[in-house]
Design an enzyme around this catalytic site. Structure first.
Site, PDB file in Angstrom:
ATOM      1  N   PRO A  23      63.879 -25.179 -54.061  1.00 10.77           N
ATOM      2  CA  PRO A  23      62.599 -24.629 -54.280  1.00 10.77           C
ATOM      3  C   PRO A  23      62.832 -23.405 -55.103  1.00 10.77           C
ATOM      4  CG  PRO A  23      63.419 -24.381 -51.889  1.00 10.77           C
ATOM      5  CD  PRO A  23      64.248 -24.973 -52.589  1.00 10.77           C
TER       6      PRO A  23
ATOM      7  N   SER B  58      58.122 -25.368 -53.764  1.00  5.49           N
ATOM      8  CA  SER B  58      58.186 -23.841 -53.178  1.00  5.49           C
ATOM      9  C   SER B  58      56.861 -23.463 -52.356  1.00  5.49           C
ATOM     10  CB  SER B  58      58.694 -23.125 -54.214  1.00  5.49           C
ATOM     11  OG  SER B  58      58.491 -21.628 -53.566  1.00  5.49           O
TER      12      SER B  58
ATOM     13  N   GLN C 155      58.867 -27.170 -49.057  1.00 11.17           N
ATOM     14  CA  GLN C 155      59.400 -25.897 -48.495  1.00 11.17           C
ATOM     15  C   GLN C 155      58.354 -24.778 -47.826  1.00 11.17           C
ATOM     16  OE1 GLN C 155      59.622 -22.550 -50.548  1.00 11.17           O
ATOM     17  NE2 GLN C 155      60.173 -21.551 -48.379  1.00 11.17           N
TER      18      GLN C 155
ATOM     19  N   ARG D 154      66.008  -6.391 -53.776  1.00 12.34           N
ATOM     20  CA  ARG D 154      66.123  -6.805 -54.959  1.00 12.34           C
ATOM     21  C   ARG D 154      66.340  -5.675 -55.897  1.00 12.34           C
ATOM     22  NH1 ARG D 154      63.286 -12.290 -54.111  1.00 12.34           N
ATOM     23  NH2 ARG D 154      64.525 -13.033 -52.400  1.00 12.34           N
TER      24      ARG D 154
ATOM     25  N   LYS E 158      66.629 -24.435 -43.968  1.00 12.79           N
ATOM     26  CA  LYS E 158      67.083 -23.747 -45.044  1.00 12.79           C
ATOM     27  C   LYS E 158      67.701 -22.394 -44.771  1.00 12.79           C
ATOM     28  CE  LYS E 158      66.624 -23.224 -50.164  1.00 12.79           C
ATOM     29  NZ  LYS E 158      66.427 -21.745 -50.591  1.00 12.79           N
TER      30      LYS E 158
ATOM     31  N   HIS F 245      70.460 -18.063 -50.480  1.00 13.34           N
ATOM     32  CA  HIS F 245      69.368 -17.999 -51.327  1.00 13.34           C
ATOM     33  C   HIS F 245      69.843 -17.552 -52.666  1.00 13.34           C
ATOM     34  CE1 HIS F 245      64.913 -17.690 -50.476  1.00 13.34           C
ATOM     35  NE2 HIS F 245      64.883 -17.035 -51.628  1.00 13.34           N
TER      36      HIS F 245
ATOM     37  N   ARG G 110      70.332 -13.629 -53.182  1.00 15.07           N
ATOM     38  CA  ARG G 110      69.017 -12.675 -53.389  1.00 15.07           C
ATOM     39  C   ARG G 110      68.674 -11.809 -52.241  1.00 15.07           C
ATOM     40  NH1 ARG G 110      66.128 -14.430 -57.735  1.00 15.07           N
ATOM     41  NH2 ARG G 110      64.005 -14.396 -56.906  1.00 15.07           N
TER      42      ARG G 110
ATOM     43  N   GLY H 252      75.156 -21.245 -56.443  1.00 14.62           N
ATOM     44  CA  GLY H 252      76.090 -20.787 -57.339  1.00 14.62           C
ATOM     45  C   GLY H 252      76.581 -22.286 -57.817  1.00 14.62           C
TER      46      GLY H 252
ATOM     47  N   ARG I  16      76.589 -24.605 -60.855  1.00 14.07           N
ATOM     48  CA  ARG I  16      76.229 -24.253 -62.413  1.00 14.07           C
ATOM     49  C   ARG I  16      76.545 -25.452 -63.265  1.00 14.07           C
ATOM     50  NH1 ARG I  16      73.710 -21.585 -60.171  1.00 14.07           N
ATOM     51  NH2 ARG I  16      73.424 -19.280 -60.311  1.00 14.07           N
TER      52      ARG I  16
HETATM   53  C1  LIG Z   1      63.687 -17.423 -59.067  1.00  7.64           C
HETATM   54  C2  LIG Z   1      63.899 -17.806 -57.577  1.00  7.64           C
HETATM   55  C3  LIG Z   1      63.150 -18.231 -56.752  1.00  7.64           C
HETATM   56  C4  LIG Z   1      63.437 -18.865 -55.448  1.00  7.64           C
HETATM   57  N1  LIG Z   1      62.282 -18.972 -54.660  1.00  7.64           N
HETATM   58  C5  LIG Z   1      62.406 -19.809 -53.532  1.00  7.64           C
HETATM   59  C6  LIG Z   1      61.443 -20.172 -52.890  1.00  7.64           C
HETATM   60  O1  LIG Z   1      60.354 -20.032 -53.064  1.00  7.64           O
HETATM   61  N2  LIG Z   1      61.795 -20.654 -51.584  1.00  7.64           N
HETATM   62  C7  LIG Z   1      63.039 -20.804 -51.167  1.00  7.64           C
HETATM   63  O2  LIG Z   1      63.389 -21.566 -50.182  1.00  7.64           O
HETATM   64  N3  LIG Z   1      64.080 -20.384 -51.799  1.00  7.64           N
HETATM   65  C8  LIG Z   1      63.947 -19.930 -53.103  1.00  7.64           C
HETATM   66  N4  LIG Z   1      64.802 -19.493 -53.940  1.00  7.64           N
HETATM   67  C9  LIG Z   1      66.203 -19.667 -53.521  1.00  7.64           C
HETATM   68  C10 LIG Z   1      66.653 -21.124 -54.012  1.00  7.64           C
HETATM   69  O3  LIG Z   1      65.944 -22.134 -53.477  1.00  7.64           O
HETATM   70  C11 LIG Z   1      68.206 -21.452 -53.941  1.00  7.64           C
HETATM   71  O4  LIG Z   1      68.585 -21.375 -52.614  1.00  7.64           O
HETATM   72  C12 LIG Z   1      69.052 -20.456 -54.965  1.00  7.64           C
HETATM   73  O5  LIG Z   1      68.323 -20.541 -56.009  1.00  7.64           O
HETATM   74  C13 LIG Z   1      70.314 -21.072 -54.981  1.00  7.64           C
HETATM   75  O6  LIG Z   1      71.128 -20.225 -55.796  1.00  7.64           O
HETATM   76  P1  LIG Z   1      71.426 -20.377 -57.200  1.00  7.64           P
HETATM   77  O7  LIG Z   1      70.118 -20.451 -58.066  1.00  7.64           O
HETATM   78  O8  LIG Z   1      72.175 -19.221 -57.742  1.00  7.64           O
HETATM   79  O9  LIG Z   1      72.419 -21.683 -57.397  1.00  7.64           O
HETATM   80  C14 LIG Z   1      64.718 -18.889 -55.178  1.00  7.64           C
HETATM   81  C15 LIG Z   1      65.644 -18.584 -56.060  1.00  7.64           C
HETATM   82  C16 LIG Z   1      65.309 -17.969 -57.221  1.00  7.64           C
HETATM   83  C17 LIG Z   1      66.731 -17.768 -58.320  1.00  7.64           C
END
Ligand SMILES: Cc1cc2nc3c(=O)[nH]c(=O)nc-3n(C[C@H](O)[C@H](O)[C@H](O)COP(=O)(O)O)c2cc1C
Length: 441
Positions: free
Chosen positions: A112, A141, A163, A200, A314, A338, A341, A371, A373
């Site tokens: 998401p 999401s 989610q 952030r 999650k 996440h 983040r 992570g 890619r």
């Molecule tokens: C721009 C962005 C928005 C995200 N929004 C959500 C979200 O709305 N809900 C959620 O559970 N995780 C969110 N995530 C986390 C992602 O679901 C996921 O865990 C994460 O992107 C994995 O890391 P990676 O992209 O570096 O592989 C977000 C991540 C990013 C980069």
């Protein structure tokens, strides 16, 4: 179904997604056409940096603090190598996996990602279409840019999960889960790691949080319970809110908020929406209810009452929390930090995957992210015990560069590389992937 522009009588068509993809790309190259998005992960991120606004790129690419968790997530893959194993007849390969009681064509899921309107106006609609065309389930999401019902209408055959960010209003949580069930989602993913918004750095430096502009709150503004909360707030006597200095940027933000608030005002003209107190009240209400730092394991029982769908947690990183999820009777575990983040210098997910897989011992599916890619990364995570692997940022980059086509190419490329890596590792099925496929370094 995995689509390909390769003609049905092309021998490549029967040789798996990798051969089809290579054939598609190299054949188009003869006419001078290059892929719409870079295949290389770093080049993809670079191209997204150029395509997106500074704010959008910061929001998507950024992490918490000094972004050490993001780096650690990537570095963790460096501790594992895939053994090449020739002479094993890998002409036919099966990427299918069992997940939530259904055989899926691939072991990939889309994570998401909120506020995808920052990357492209079609946002979740484009992502859902691309995912459906490749047979990859899409996790919608809670912070999406389109209501889940709209996504369901656009991709009736796509597989979807919803989610949830557990808000401070149980009525709202219940309503969101009921809508997810009614709109055909197969499971609920409760994200647990965002009960406080991470520090952030890039967003703070730009003083930019999309939600304060009314972006990424479409699941809320389309919700009857949330709408009622907004009306109550708008009707309540105002406490003196700190004023916002009137600048051109503030006016632009007000216009965005007014536009995004249209579902609350009955979709009137921009002028009506600007006059109405509801769009701004929606943003304020959202900011009030969004996070629930007081949530505890005991609260999870409520989610069971709110939905009959399987529930996946999650944001599990600690093996003890994986155990607690099992004890709480949850239906799946989603290992995630996440994407780095939330906490700076946190635990890279790949490092804990083997321990968690051991604890879970196949009792519930394990989703893995943070992570990933490329296809080789996915192979490593699957070999270490993930049931399915979720892709995050890379598809947002594809979306930002080339909309739906960009997402489709990014996901297709990961699948193609996964398929090739599996075959070169001497295996014919994802189900055969285990520790024996890897060498630790
Ligand atoms: C721009 C962005 C928005 C995200 N929004 C959500 C979200 O709305 N809900 C959620 O559970 N995780 C969110 N995530 C986390 C992602 O679901 C996921 O865990 C994460 O992107 C994995 O890391 P990676 O992209 O570096 O592989 C977000 C991540 C990013 C980069």
């Amino acid at each position: 179904m995995v689509t390909s522009s390769v003609a049905p009588d092309d021998p490549a068509a029967s040789r798996g997604i990798s051969r089809r993809t290579q054939s598609d790309i190299y054949r188009a190259g003869i006419s001078g056409t290059k892929p719409a998005v870079p295949v290389d992960a770093a080049a993809l991120e670079d191209a997204a940096r150029r395509a997106l606004s500074a704010e959008a790129f910061a929001y998507v690419a950024g992490g918490a603090g000094a972004e050490r968790t993001m780096a650690a997530n990537r570095a963790a893959f460096g501790h594992w190598q895939v053994w090449p194993r020739p002479l094993r007849d890998v002409a036919q390969r099966d990427l299918g996996v069992e997940f939530l009681g259904t055989t899926r064509p691939t072991p990939l899921l889309l994570a998401p990602l909120g506020v995808m309107e920052m990357a492209h106006a079609d946002a979740d609609l484009a992502v859902a279409r691309a995912a459906a065309s490749l047979g990859v389930p899409y996790t919608l999401s809670n912070q999406a840019s389109f209501p889940m019902e709209r996504v369901a209408r656009e991709t009736p055959l796509g597989s979807r999960l919803f989610q949830l960010y557990w808000s401070a209003s149980d009525d709202l949580n219940r309503s969101l889960l009921a809508r997810a069930e009614a709109s055909g989602c197969e499971a609920i993913v409760v994200t647990l790691d965002t009960h406080l918004l991470g520090w952030r750095t890039r967003d703070l430096d730009l003083a930019y949080l999309p939600f304060t502009r009314g972006m990424g709150i479409a699941q809320y503004t389309s919700d009857p319970v949330f709408q009622q909360l907004v009306r109550e707030r708008a009707a309540a006597p105002k406490s003196a809110a700190p004023g916002v200095r009137v600048t051109p940027k503030a006016v632009a933000a007000a216009v965005t908020i007014a536009r995004k608030g249209a579902p609350l005002t009955g979709g009137g003209s921009l002028r009506d929406n600007l006059r109405s107190p509801l769009p701004r009240a929606a943003v304020e209400t959202f900011l009030d209810v969004f996070s629930t730092p007081s949530l505890t394991w005991g609260d999870l029982a409520k989610a069971r009452e709110w939905t009959s769908l399987p529930i996946i947690l999650k944001g599990i990183v600690h093996p003890d929390d994986a155990q607690a999820a099992l004890d709480a009777g949850m239906d799946g575990i989603w290992i995630s930090n996440h994407g780095g983040r939330q906490i700076d210098q946190s635990v890279p997910t790949l490092d804990v995957l083997p321990d968690i897989a051991e604890r879970v011992a196949g009792r519930v599916p394990i989703v893995f992210d943070s992570g990933v890619r490329g296809g080789a990364d996915a192979v490593i995570a699957l070999a270490l015990g993930a049931t399915v692997v979720a892709l995050g940022r890379p598809y947002a980059y594809g979306l930002g560069i080339a909309g739906e086509t960009g997402v489709r190419e990014v996901v297709r490329n990961v699948l193609a590389e996964l398929d090739i890596t599996l075959g070169l590792a001497g295996l014919t099925a994802v189900a055969q992937l285990d520790r024996g496929a890897l060498r630790s370094v």
